[in-house]
Enzyme design. Structure first.
Site, PDB file in Angstrom:
ATOM      1  N   GLY A  48     -27.579  48.675  15.450  1.00 41.67           N
ATOM      2  CA  GLY A  48     -27.940  48.412  16.858  1.00 41.67           C
ATOM      3  C   GLY A  48     -26.801  47.683  17.543  1.00 41.67           C
ATOM      4  O   GLY A  48     -26.987  46.639  18.159  1.00 41.67           O
ATOM      5  N   SER A  50     -24.454  48.612  19.971  1.00 41.25           N
ATOM      6  CA  SER A  50     -23.757  49.090  21.170  1.00 41.25           C
ATOM      7  C   SER A  50     -24.067  48.329  22.452  1.00 41.25           C
ATOM      8  O   SER A  50     -23.325  48.459  23.431  1.00 41.25           O
ATOM      9  CB  SER A  50     -24.095  50.574  21.381  1.00 41.25           C
ATOM     10  N   TYR A  53     -27.729  42.059  22.117  1.00 43.77           N
ATOM     11  CA  TYR A  53     -27.411  41.105  21.054  1.00 43.77           C
ATOM     12  C   TYR A  53     -26.590  41.713  19.923  1.00 43.77           C
ATOM     13  O   TYR A  53     -25.780  41.027  19.301  1.00 43.77           O
ATOM     14  CB  TYR A  53     -28.701  40.480  20.504  1.00 43.77           C
ATOM     15  N   GLU A  75     -26.690  56.525  21.151  1.00 43.75           N
ATOM     16  CA  GLU A  75     -26.185  56.591  22.522  1.00 43.75           C
ATOM     17  C   GLU A  75     -25.772  58.018  22.858  1.00 43.75           C
ATOM     18  O   GLU A  75     -25.573  58.845  21.962  1.00 43.75           O
ATOM     19  CB  GLU A  75     -24.966  55.662  22.686  1.00 43.75           C
ATOM     20  N   TYR A 235     -45.986  38.700  24.810  1.00 41.05           N
ATOM     21  CA  TYR A 235     -44.927  38.711  23.788  1.00 41.05           C
ATOM     22  C   TYR A 235     -45.415  38.146  22.444  1.00 41.05           C
ATOM     23  O   TYR A 235     -45.852  38.898  21.585  1.00 41.05           O
ATOM     24  CB  TYR A 235     -43.640  38.007  24.292  1.00 41.05           C
TER      25      TYR A 235
HETATM   26  P1  NAD Z   1     -30.726  46.435  23.445  1.00 42.06           P
HETATM   27  O1  NAD Z   1     -31.626  47.458  24.062  1.00 42.06           O
HETATM   28  O2  NAD Z   1     -29.641  45.884  24.277  1.00 42.06           O
HETATM   29  O3  NAD Z   1     -30.035  47.037  22.108  1.00 42.06           O
HETATM   30  C1  NAD Z   1     -30.691  47.893  21.233  1.00 42.06           C
HETATM   31  C2  NAD Z   1     -29.703  48.544  20.284  1.00 42.06           C
HETATM   32  O4  NAD Z   1     -30.439  49.362  19.368  1.00 42.06           O
HETATM   33  C3  NAD Z   1     -28.674  49.478  20.956  1.00 42.06           C
HETATM   34  O5  NAD Z   1     -27.434  49.368  20.285  1.00 42.06           O
HETATM   35  C4  NAD Z   1     -29.261  50.873  20.703  1.00 42.06           C
HETATM   36  O6  NAD Z   1     -28.301  51.929  20.692  1.00 42.06           O
HETATM   37  C5  NAD Z   1     -29.829  50.661  19.322  1.00 42.06           C
HETATM   38  N1  NAD Z   1     -30.862  51.626  18.936  1.00 42.06           N
HETATM   39  C6  NAD Z   1     -32.086  51.818  19.473  1.00 42.06           C
HETATM   40  N2  NAD Z   1     -32.745  52.783  18.784  1.00 42.06           N
HETATM   41  C7  NAD Z   1     -31.921  53.191  17.798  1.00 42.06           C
HETATM   42  C8  NAD Z   1     -32.028  54.139  16.742  1.00 42.06           C
HETATM   43  N3  NAD Z   1     -33.125  54.862  16.556  1.00 42.06           N
HETATM   44  N4  NAD Z   1     -30.957  54.301  15.933  1.00 42.06           N
HETATM   45  C9  NAD Z   1     -29.814  53.595  16.097  1.00 42.06           C
HETATM   46  N5  NAD Z   1     -29.674  52.658  17.059  1.00 42.06           N
HETATM   47  C10 NAD Z   1     -30.713  52.468  17.891  1.00 42.06           C
HETATM   48  O7  NAD Z   1     -31.700  45.313  22.881  1.00 42.06           O
HETATM   49  P2  NAD Z   1     -31.572  43.730  22.647  1.00 42.06           P
HETATM   50  O8  NAD Z   1     -32.320  43.049  23.734  1.00 42.06           O
HETATM   51  O9  NAD Z   1     -30.191  43.329  22.330  1.00 42.06           O
HETATM   52  O10 NAD Z   1     -32.495  43.586  21.350  1.00 42.06           O
HETATM   53  C11 NAD Z   1     -31.980  43.499  20.046  1.00 42.06           C
HETATM   54  C12 NAD Z   1     -32.883  42.587  19.228  1.00 42.06           C
HETATM   55  O11 NAD Z   1     -32.864  41.266  19.804  1.00 42.06           O
HETATM   56  C13 NAD Z   1     -34.360  43.034  19.227  1.00 42.06           C
HETATM   57  O12 NAD Z   1     -34.911  42.778  17.962  1.00 42.06           O
HETATM   58  C14 NAD Z   1     -34.989  42.094  20.257  1.00 42.06           C
HETATM   59  O13 NAD Z   1     -36.372  41.908  20.053  1.00 42.06           O
HETATM   60  C15 NAD Z   1     -34.193  40.822  19.987  1.00 42.06           C
HETATM   61  N6  NAD Z   1     -34.234  39.808  21.063  1.00 42.06           N
HETATM   62  C16 NAD Z   1     -33.977  40.141  22.363  1.00 42.06           C
HETATM   63  C17 NAD Z   1     -34.075  39.158  23.347  1.00 42.06           C
HETATM   64  C18 NAD Z   1     -33.811  39.478  24.798  1.00 42.06           C
HETATM   65  O14 NAD Z   1     -34.169  38.674  25.666  1.00 42.06           O
HETATM   66  N7  NAD Z   1     -33.185  40.586  25.109  1.00 42.06           N
HETATM   67  C19 NAD Z   1     -34.364  37.837  23.004  1.00 42.06           C
HETATM   68  C20 NAD Z   1     -34.577  37.519  21.662  1.00 42.06           C
HETATM   69  C21 NAD Z   1     -34.512  38.514  20.687  1.00 42.06           C
END
Ligand code: NAD
Length: 404
Positions: A48, A50, A53, A75, A235
């Site tokens: 994940g 790209s 986080y 992507e 949440y």
């Molecule tokens: P994001 O949408 O920015 O990133 C998701 C990533 O997952 C991307 O790189 C996407 O290409 C990849 N992805 C999705 N489906 C896929 C698949 N089937 N195969 C390969 N890659 C795949 O999300 P984010 O907000 O950075 O979330 C990442 C983690 O951080 C999650 O577990 C989320 O719960 C956690 N988190 C997010 C927040 C927030 O406020 N955004 C806060 C705390 C924790």
């Protein structure tokens, strides 16, 4: 092609290659300006990688720790007359900068939940790195096809037990109104756990362990969120919260599995930030707008890169993770500080459309959202033609054999 933002609800269907490259460059600069990190991981797999986080974890470990990184994401590449997704352009830019800095970086585009992707990445680790010493699991996905049964699971964002009504922000118009979310029914909870819970993380670590690809002392991390009570029904106590509980269950199991190697599994609880995933959660964007308004003047606001830099620089690399009573790393500590939460709670009571710009940082929210797609970055000429077909270098190289 000239690329402008096209926003549909909580997604932007276009992305600007140069803007994404600038966004990545700015993140790299945050890390390099803070200087190198010692005792960091040297061979990192980010699942994940790209956007959000995961991208920031890749940047922090590559440019802070000098790590070789492999990244996996889902992507869409661009074509000469059609935009790719932001994560594609982010990765293209990341790899170019990493390679220019002499850092190994290789990427995989496809379904991380599938067995095929696991096999492909395992072969690449054997070929190129021998082993990895850190695995970051940062997927956020609405669905998952189970690799063994072929069943398709869908994750939902619903409260449990009863419906939930609260204030909500239309992030396009700036209108604050109420949203009512129906309670989870039937197998909503099980479906959400199957997508966003720990099973796939476990499958990755099991597969890497089985192949002997985790180095002595290897660490694995997955990310979670807790947040304030106002978001709990949707949440922490909702379907996604159940999936995060499952992630923590999995963390404890992985911790045991890694202990013979002297390794460790962690869940890090991160701050609420604008990402593609979080913008889809009802209620949360209004909370984020109010949070930004409180944290920015205090000087404690961080974006994903500052969060991930702090996670590695201050918690993981020096061996001072400061876990909470449940064993989680808390880089949401500044968000959850009592003074911050009291100020946000008081603003939450009063906020409505008319005072949103006074009580909340709506402009900051919108600009963060646009930046995710490469728009609104300083120094980018948005009136100029840009190469939407730009390649991710490693994906182009590793395709070479099939061309000959
Ligand atoms: P994001 O949408 O920015 O990133 C998701 C990533 O997952 C991307 O790189 C996407 O290409 C990849 N992805 C999705 N489906 C896929 C698949 N089937 N195969 C390969 N890659 C795949 O999300 P984010 O907000 O950075 O979330 C990442 C983690 O951080 C999650 O577990 C989320 O719960 C956690 N988190 C997010 C927040 C927030 O406020 N955004 C806060 C705390 C924790």
């Amino acid at each position: 092609m000239i690329v402008a933002p096209k926003i549909r609800g909580f997604i932007c269907t276009t992305a600007h290659p140069d803007g994404c490259a600038k966004h990545v460059a700015e993140q790299i600069a945050v890390v390099t300006q803070r200087g190198p990190m010692t005792n960091g991981p040297k061979k990192v797999l980010v699942i994940g990688s790209s956007t959000g986080y995961g991208l920031s974890s890749r940047i922090a470990t590559a440019f802070g720790c000098g790590a070789a990184t492999m990244g996996i994401f889902f992507e869409k590449p661009g074509e000469a007359d059609r935009c790719g997704t932001a994560g594609w352009y982010n990765t293209a830019a990341f790899e170019k900068q990493a390679h220019a800095a002499g850092l190994y970086a290789r990427s995989f585009n496809g379904d991380a939940f599938s067995q095929e992707m696991k096999d492909q990445v395992i072969a690449a680790i054997k070929e190129d790195l021998g082993q990895v010493d850190c695995v970051v699991y940062s997927l956020a996905s609405p669905r998952r096809t189970h690799p063994q049964t072929g069943e398709v699971f869908k994750s939902v964002l619903k409260p449990i037990g009863q419906s939930f009504t609260n204030k909500n922000l239309n992030t396009t118009t700036g209108v604050v109104d109420d949203v009512t979310l129906p309670a989870a029914e039937a197998d909503d909870i099980a479906q959400t756990i199957a997508v966003m819970g720990g099973e796939d993380w476990q499958m990755w670590i099991d597969a890497l362990l089985q192949e002997g690809l985790l180095a002595e002392g290897a660490t694995t991390l997955a990310y979670s969120y807790i947040g304030p009570e106002v978001t709990w029904p949707i949440y922490k106590n909702g379907t996604i919260g159940k999936a995060k509980e499952d992630l923590e269950r999995c963390q404890r199991e992985l911790d045991e599995k890694l202990s013979p190697l002297g390794g460790k599994a962690w869940v890090s609880v991160n701050k609420a930030l604008v990402t593609q995933a979080s913008s889809a959660i009802p209620v949360v964007p209004l909370y984020i707008s109010l949070l930004y308004r409180v944290m920015k003047p205090l000087g404690t606001h961080e974006d994903t890169i500052e969060q991930m830099d702090r996670l590695f620089r201050e918690r993981l690399c020096p061996g001072t993770p400061q876990p909470d009573e449940a064993g989680r790393i808390r880089v949401d500590d500044w968000e959850m500080a009592a003074d911050v939460q009291a100020a946000v709670a008081s603003a939450w009571e009063k906020v409505e459309t008319a005072n949103l710009r006074e009580l909340g940082d709506f402009d900051g929210y919108q600009s963060s959202f646009l930046r995710l797609f490469g728009f609104g970055l300083e120094g980018v000429d948005y009136s100029a033609d840009t190469d939407t077909a730009t390649a991710v270098p490693s994906l182009a190289w590793f395709c070479q054999p099939c061309l000959v």
